[in-house]
Design an enzyme around this catalytic site. Structure first.
Site, PDB file in Angstrom:
ATOM      1  CG  ASP A  10      89.253  59.926  16.434  1.00  0.00           C
ATOM      2  OD1 ASP A  10      88.288  59.551  16.918  1.00  0.00           O
ATOM      3  OD2 ASP A  10      90.412  59.529  16.708  1.00  0.00           O
ATOM      4  NE  ARG A  11      86.176  69.843  16.946  1.00  0.00           N
ATOM      5  CZ  ARG A  11      85.495  70.780  17.525  1.00  0.00           C
ATOM      6  NH1 ARG A  11      85.239  70.225  18.993  1.00  0.00           N
ATOM      7  NH2 ARG A  11      85.100  71.890  17.384  1.00  0.00           N
TER       8      ARG A  11
END
Length: 302
Positions: free
Chosen positions: A129-130
């Protein structure tokens, strides 16, 4: 006319063109495919066509940016944890997407390709995930990519994360097996929830340290579902600190005021056979300084 060799086998033709036509907007490439300007073995194809060894690909002339025009994607070399001719493992910082899309014009993989224009292949072997930091695997050979995907699908190797959660976690070790289902919010944002109709998911949680109202946990992925650790922990009443999708705003706001403006989830350990040689790789990434600082703060407070 380009001839497809073993290193390019299995790639979608659109992804192949995006890599070799650096600087050409995606919209131009997809229009060329739709209009039949891109040909494989002299025939029209769809954008999801997967290349076969020996295919000949006709690439039409595209209008390229001027030589002195600024790069669309700024090149970046991320900290390297391991590299050989088949595999690259980097230490991804929080706040950087692994690839472009969904409102993000570029990510780690596009920046690596811009920084390494001579690389024949650079492909994400998995995703983070970012806001998650830590170990990210990138394949440099098609055979390595296929082997890594097979290993992860078969549950080989161990991927472990450190997460700071709200709540006083009790069990030293706990298996979480709630099935997970993807869904879309009214605004079109992707989310995940525990749902009996979802896909099987398995996370192993081990307690590392307790700080009263917060706990540091190790999460080991046995499956690789979207937002798996985040949703499993939130559904149990222990959301990850700083999680903007599954955690409470008041906790995130509190830690932001303390100078911690990210989600506390870090991919810190990877134990996996090398995709080509089979040699066991034991790789690690230390907690980023901002995570270490917040743990020191909690230690003093508790």
């Amino acid at each position: 006319m380009l001839l497809i060799d073993a290193e390019q086998v299995g790639q979608r033709v659109d992804n192949f063109l995006l890599r070799i036509c650096k600087g050409v907007p995606k919209s131009h490439i997809y229009k060329a495919i739709r209009d039949g300007q891109v040909r494989v073995n002299k025939g029209r194809i769809q954008s999801d066509y997967r290349l076969v060894e020996g295919d000949t690909v006709r690439v039409p002339p595209f209008r390229m940016p001027a030589p002195n025009a600024p790069r669309a994607v700024p090149p970046c070399n991320f900290p390297v944890v391991f590299e050989d001719d088949a595999l690259l493992v980097i230490d991804k910082p929080s706040g950087v997407a692994v690839h472009g899309g969904s409102g993000v014009s570029f990510g780690v993989i596009e920046q690596l390709r811009a920084a390494r224009p001579d690389a024949r292949l650079l492909e994400l072997a998995h995703r983070l995930d970012r806001e998650t930091s830590g170990l990210l695997m990138i394949a440099k050979k098609r055979s390595a990519l296929v082997a890594l995907h097979d290993m992860m699908r078969e549950g080989k190797g161990r991927k472990r994360y450190l997460a700071l959660v709200s709540g006083d976690w009790v069990n030293d070790r706990q298996h979480m097996r709630q099935p997970l289902l993807k869904w879309l919010t009214a605004s079109g944002e992707r989310r995940v929830r525990v749902d009996p109709t979802g896909k099987a998911a398995h996370t192993i949680i081990s307690l590392q340290k307790r700080f009263g109202r917060y706990s540091l946990l190790e999460a080991e992925l046995r499956t690789g579902r979207t937002h798996q650790i985040r949703v499993h922990l939130a559904s149990a009443g222990f959301p990850i600190v700083g999680d903007d999708k599954y955690g409470p705003d008041e906790v995130r706001d509190k830690f932001t005021r303390l100078g911690f403006g990210r989600m506390f989830l870090h991919a810190y350990r990877l134990d996996i056979p090398h995709p080509l040689t089979g040699e066991l790789l034991a790789l690690s990434s230390p907690l980023p300084p901002e995570c270490q600082r917040i743990l020191s703060y909690l230690e003093k407070q508790s």
